[in-house]
Scaffold this motif. Structure first.
Motif, PDB file in Angstrom:
ATOM      1  N   TYR A 140     -16.450   4.461   4.456  1.00  0.00           N
ATOM      2  CA  TYR A 140     -15.784   4.820   5.434  1.00  0.00           C
ATOM      3  C   TYR A 140     -14.171   4.858   5.067  1.00  0.00           C
ATOM      4  O   TYR A 140     -13.853   4.188   4.420  1.00  0.00           O
ATOM      5  N   ALA A 141     -13.682   6.270   5.299  1.00  0.00           N
ATOM      6  CA  ALA A 141     -12.383   6.410   4.850  1.00  0.00           C
ATOM      7  C   ALA A 141     -11.371   5.571   5.668  1.00  0.00           C
ATOM      8  O   ALA A 141     -11.656   5.436   6.795  1.00  0.00           O
ATOM      9  N   ALA A 142     -10.456   5.198   4.997  1.00  0.00           N
ATOM     10  CA  ALA A 142      -9.354   4.391   5.685  1.00  0.00           C
ATOM     11  C   ALA A 142      -8.707   5.287   6.790  1.00  0.00           C
ATOM     12  O   ALA A 142      -8.461   6.482   6.602  1.00  0.00           O
ATOM     13  N   GLU A 143      -7.889   4.578   7.791  1.00  0.00           N
ATOM     14  CA  GLU A 143      -7.091   5.324   8.707  1.00  0.00           C
ATOM     15  C   GLU A 143      -6.074   5.993   7.887  1.00  0.00           C
ATOM     16  O   GLU A 143      -5.498   5.675   7.023  1.00  0.00           O
ATOM     17  N   GLU A 144      -5.607   7.124   8.463  1.00  0.00           N
ATOM     18  CA  GLU A 144      -4.520   7.985   7.964  1.00  0.00           C
ATOM     19  C   GLU A 144      -3.375   7.220   7.292  1.00  0.00           C
ATOM     20  O   GLU A 144      -2.733   7.386   6.247  1.00  0.00           O
ATOM     21  N   TYR A 145      -2.738   6.160   8.322  1.00  0.00           N
ATOM     22  CA  TYR A 145      -1.620   5.619   7.794  1.00  0.00           C
ATOM     23  C   TYR A 145      -2.021   4.823   6.658  1.00  0.00           C
ATOM     24  O   TYR A 145      -1.000   4.261   5.767  1.00  0.00           O
ATOM     25  N   HIS A 146      -3.087   4.490   5.945  1.00  0.00           N
ATOM     26  CA  HIS A 146      -3.434   3.765   4.856  1.00  0.00           C
ATOM     27  C   HIS A 146      -3.442   4.727   3.290  1.00  0.00           C
ATOM     28  O   HIS A 146      -3.362   4.315   2.533  1.00  0.00           O
ATOM     29  N   GLN A 147      -3.864   6.107   4.012  1.00  0.00           N
ATOM     30  CA  GLN A 147      -4.028   6.963   2.955  1.00  0.00           C
ATOM     31  C   GLN A 147      -2.693   7.286   1.957  1.00  0.00           C
ATOM     32  O   GLN A 147      -1.662   7.241   2.794  1.00  0.00           O
ATOM     33  N   GLN A 148      -2.721   7.193   0.661  1.00  0.00           N
ATOM     34  CA  GLN A 148      -1.453   7.348   0.024  1.00  0.00           C
ATOM     35  C   GLN A 148      -0.504   6.498   0.173  1.00  0.00           C
ATOM     36  O   GLN A 148       0.818   6.920   0.207  1.00  0.00           O
ATOM     37  N   TYR A 149      -0.707   5.161   0.465  1.00  0.00           N
ATOM     38  CA  TYR A 149       0.289   4.325   0.822  1.00  0.00           C
ATOM     39  C   TYR A 149       1.571   4.132   0.108  1.00  0.00           C
ATOM     40  O   TYR A 149       2.763   4.239   0.686  1.00  0.00           O
ATOM     41  N   LEU A 150       1.274   4.003  -1.245  1.00  0.00           N
ATOM     42  CA  LEU A 150       2.342   3.756  -2.301  1.00  0.00           C
ATOM     43  C   LEU A 150       3.401   5.055  -1.903  1.00  0.00           C
ATOM     44  O   LEU A 150       4.614   4.866  -2.006  1.00  0.00           O
TER      45      LEU A 150
END
Length: 78
Positions: A60-70
């Protein structure tokens, strides 16, 4: 990542922080087991390596706010 920490990584504690390699195929499992054995044989760590090798379930892909966090937080590490 410290493969000797059971159910934790640094200050984060819980089974969701366990050291695990998820595999989809028998070949991946074989390669993961060989890699783990090589690491154990290298005697790099003082403590026992607790990393498990488990069959992967659905992804399951993470929520958008977790994507490319750094990148989003202009950070080098979490």
């Amino acid at each position: 990542h410290d493969p000797t920490q059971l159910n934790r990584q640094g200050p984060d504690v819980g089974s969701q922080y366990r050291s695990v390699v998820f595999v989809y195929t028998a070949r991946q499992k074989k390669l993961a087991e060989e890699s783990k054995e090589e690491l154990i044989s290298a005697d790099k760590y003082e403590d026992h390596i607790v990393t498990t090798i488990e069959k992967a379930g659905p992804f399951y892909a993470a929520e958008e706010y977790h994507q490319q966090y750094l990148a989003k937080h202009n950070a080098k590490v979490c």
